[in-house]
Design a protein around this motif. Structure first.
Motif, PDB file in Angstrom:
ATOM      1  N   GLN A  70       7.335  -3.966   3.136  1.00 35.56           N
ATOM      2  CA  GLN A  70       5.807  -3.460   3.564  1.00 35.56           C
ATOM      3  C   GLN A  70       5.797  -1.962   3.220  1.00 35.56           C
ATOM      4  OE1 GLN A  70       3.485  -5.304   5.308  1.00 35.56           O
ATOM      5  NE2 GLN A  70       4.507  -6.974   4.675  1.00 35.56           N
ATOM      6  N   VAL A  71       6.607  -1.387   3.383  1.00 41.37           N
ATOM      7  CA  VAL A  71       6.554   0.296   3.057  1.00 41.37           C
ATOM      8  C   VAL A  71       6.301   0.456   1.862  1.00 41.37           C
ATOM      9  CG1 VAL A  71       7.710   2.251   3.405  1.00 41.37           C
ATOM     10  CG2 VAL A  71       7.747   0.932   5.363  1.00 41.37           C
ATOM     11  N   ALA A  72       6.997  -0.370   0.935  1.00 37.78           N
ATOM     12  CA  ALA A  72       6.844  -0.364  -0.462  1.00 37.78           C
ATOM     13  C   ALA A  72       5.352  -0.641  -0.941  1.00 37.78           C
ATOM     14  CB  ALA A  72       7.924  -0.927  -1.121  1.00 37.78           C
ATOM     15  N   GLY A  73       5.099  -1.437  -0.332  1.00 37.03           N
ATOM     16  CA  GLY A  73       3.386  -2.020  -0.660  1.00 37.03           C
ATOM     17  C   GLY A  73       2.691  -1.088  -0.267  1.00 37.03           C
ATOM     18  N   GLN A  74       2.751  -0.496   0.638  1.00 39.68           N
ATOM     19  CA  GLN A  74       1.833   0.527   1.293  1.00 39.68           C
ATOM     20  C   GLN A  74       2.031   1.809   0.425  1.00 39.68           C
ATOM     21  OE1 GLN A  74       2.854   1.439   5.545  1.00 39.68           O
ATOM     22  NE2 GLN A  74       1.935  -0.699   6.240  1.00 39.68           N
ATOM     23  N   VAL A  75       3.087   2.158   0.039  1.00 34.76           N
ATOM     24  CA  VAL A  75       3.158   3.467  -0.827  1.00 34.76           C
ATOM     25  C   VAL A  75       2.594   3.204  -2.207  1.00 34.76           C
ATOM     26  CG1 VAL A  75       4.854   4.910  -2.201  1.00 34.76           C
ATOM     27  CG2 VAL A  75       5.363   4.200   0.427  1.00 34.76           C
ATOM     28  N   VAL A  76       2.903   1.947  -2.688  1.00 33.49           N
ATOM     29  CA  VAL A  76       2.268   1.629  -4.185  1.00 33.49           C
ATOM     30  C   VAL A  76       0.605   1.576  -3.975  1.00 33.49           C
ATOM     31  CG1 VAL A  76       1.853  -0.382  -5.600  1.00 33.49           C
ATOM     32  CG2 VAL A  76       4.074   0.439  -5.064  1.00 33.49           C
ATOM     33  N   SER A  77       0.013   0.933  -2.778  1.00 35.58           N
ATOM     34  CA  SER A  77      -1.353   1.027  -2.737  1.00 35.58           C
ATOM     35  C   SER A  77      -2.220   2.148  -2.283  1.00 35.58           C
ATOM     36  CB  SER A  77      -1.966  -0.132  -1.295  1.00 35.58           C
ATOM     37  OG  SER A  77      -1.342   0.300  -0.315  1.00 35.58           O
ATOM     38  N   GLU A  78      -1.355   3.161  -1.537  1.00 36.81           N
ATOM     39  CA  GLU A  78      -1.736   4.450  -1.413  1.00 36.81           C
ATOM     40  C   GLU A  78      -1.782   5.306  -2.695  1.00 36.81           C
ATOM     41  OE1 GLU A  78      -0.678   8.622   0.836  1.00 36.81           O
ATOM     42  OE2 GLU A  78       0.308   6.742   1.440  1.00 36.81           O
ATOM     43  N   ARG A  79      -0.643   5.123  -3.407  1.00 36.11           N
ATOM     44  CA  ARG A  79      -0.601   5.939  -4.945  1.00 36.11           C
ATOM     45  C   ARG A  79      -1.875   5.207  -5.766  1.00 36.11           C
ATOM     46  NH1 ARG A  79       1.509  10.419  -7.114  1.00 36.11           N
ATOM     47  NH2 ARG A  79       3.618   9.818  -6.559  1.00 36.11           N
ATOM     48  N   GLU A  80      -2.279   3.886  -5.865  1.00 38.76           N
ATOM     49  CA  GLU A  80      -3.061   3.478  -6.570  1.00 38.76           C
ATOM     50  C   GLU A  80      -4.364   3.930  -6.120  1.00 38.76           C
ATOM     51  OE1 GLU A  80      -4.762  -1.065  -8.012  1.00 38.76           O
ATOM     52  OE2 GLU A  80      -3.211  -0.907  -6.351  1.00 38.76           O
ATOM     53  N   ALA A  81      -4.625   4.156  -4.984  1.00 37.93           N
ATOM     54  CA  ALA A  81      -6.151   4.622  -4.565  1.00 37.93           C
ATOM     55  C   ALA A  81      -6.266   5.932  -4.943  1.00 37.93           C
ATOM     56  CB  ALA A  81      -6.151   4.437  -2.993  1.00 37.93           C
ATOM     57  N   LYS A  82      -4.995   6.811  -4.840  1.00 41.94           N
ATOM     58  CA  LYS A  82      -5.420   8.055  -5.098  1.00 41.94           C
ATOM     59  C   LYS A  82      -5.445   8.268  -6.708  1.00 41.94           C
ATOM     60  CE  LYS A  82      -2.445  10.590  -1.687  1.00 41.94           C
ATOM     61  NZ  LYS A  82      -1.166  11.482  -1.628  1.00 41.94           N
ATOM     62  N   LEU A  83      -4.859   7.661  -7.500  1.00 42.95           N
ATOM     63  CA  LEU A  83      -4.888   7.624  -9.043  1.00 42.95           C
ATOM     64  C   LEU A  83      -6.388   7.132  -9.449  1.00 42.95           C
ATOM     65  CD1 LEU A  83      -1.845   6.056 -10.338  1.00 42.95           C
ATOM     66  CD2 LEU A  83      -2.954   8.554 -10.482  1.00 42.95           C
ATOM     67  N   LEU A  84      -7.138   6.010  -8.739  1.00 40.99           N
ATOM     68  CA  LEU A  84      -8.378   5.571  -8.653  1.00 40.99           C
ATOM     69  C   LEU A  84      -9.403   6.715  -8.450  1.00 40.99           C
ATOM     70  CD1 LEU A  84      -8.415   1.759  -7.793  1.00 40.99           C
ATOM     71  CD2 LEU A  84      -8.505   2.766 -10.086  1.00 40.99           C
ATOM     72  N   GLU A  85      -9.033   7.437  -7.465  1.00 32.62           N
ATOM     73  CA  GLU A  85      -9.946   8.597  -6.913  1.00 32.62           C
ATOM     74  C   GLU A  85     -10.024   9.668  -8.086  1.00 32.62           C
ATOM     75  OE1 GLU A  85     -10.570  11.321  -3.172  1.00 32.62           O
ATOM     76  OE2 GLU A  85      -8.814   9.845  -3.150  1.00 32.62           O
ATOM     77  N   ALA A  86      -9.023  10.004  -8.483  1.00 30.26           N
ATOM     78  CA  ALA A  86      -8.596  10.858  -9.422  1.00 30.26           C
ATOM     79  C   ALA A  86      -9.508  10.491 -10.578  1.00 30.26           C
ATOM     80  CB  ALA A  86      -7.159  11.216  -9.512  1.00 30.26           C
ATOM     81  N   MET A  87      -9.270   9.406 -11.271  1.00 32.41           N
ATOM     82  CA  MET A  87     -10.121   8.934 -12.475  1.00 32.41           C
ATOM     83  C   MET A  87     -11.464   9.011 -12.140  1.00 32.41           C
ATOM     84  SD  MET A  87      -7.644   5.964 -13.880  1.00 32.41           S
ATOM     85  CE  MET A  87      -7.450   4.846 -12.642  1.00 32.41           C
ATOM     86  N   LYS A  88     -12.012   8.745 -10.915  1.00 29.99           N
ATOM     87  CA  LYS A  88     -13.392   8.491 -10.853  1.00 29.99           C
ATOM     88  C   LYS A  88     -13.713  10.379 -10.565  1.00 29.99           C
ATOM     89  CE  LYS A  88     -16.405   5.870  -8.108  1.00 29.99           C
ATOM     90  NZ  LYS A  88     -16.430   5.188  -6.959  1.00 29.99           N
TER      91      LYS A  88
END
Length: 102
Positions: A70-88
């Motif tokens: 669960q923690v690993a999934g949350q870390v991955v989804s948070e990292r993905e959201a940050k990368l998408l925000e940075a690309m935008k």
């Protein structure tokens, strides 16, 4: 074997009783008596309790693995959201961003 008799506890109990009777000034009883233990029921091990240590360790491992996932999934989804925000923020359009996620 009867371990209660072999431990020497009965002899020690008899010695203490004789000492206390002499110290109190009472005459020692003329009857020779023996002290015997009360009967105790046999110890029965319960099958559910004998398997408890293995089940407890297995349960602990499963709970830890689930929580770690669960923690690993949350870390991955948070990292993905940050990368998408940075690309935008860098001006990437929606088309290439959606194509990268597929």
């Amino acid at each position: 074997q009867d371990w209660y008799h072999c431990t020497g506890f009965l002899a020690l109990q008899r010695l203490a009783t004789d000492f206390l009777l002499r110290a109190s000034g009472r005459p020692a009883p003329a009857l020779d008596f023996d002290v015997v233990p009360f009967p105790t029921p046999a110890c029965r091990s319960k099958a559910a309790l004998s398997a408890a240590p293995e089940l407890l360790s297995l349960t602990a491992v499963l709970v830890f693995a689930y929580r770690a996932g669960q923690v690993a999934g949350q870390v991955v989804s948070e990292r993905e959201a940050k990368l998408l925000e940075a690309m935008k923020l860098l001006g990437l359009r929606d088309g290439p961003r959606f194509a990268a996620t597929v």
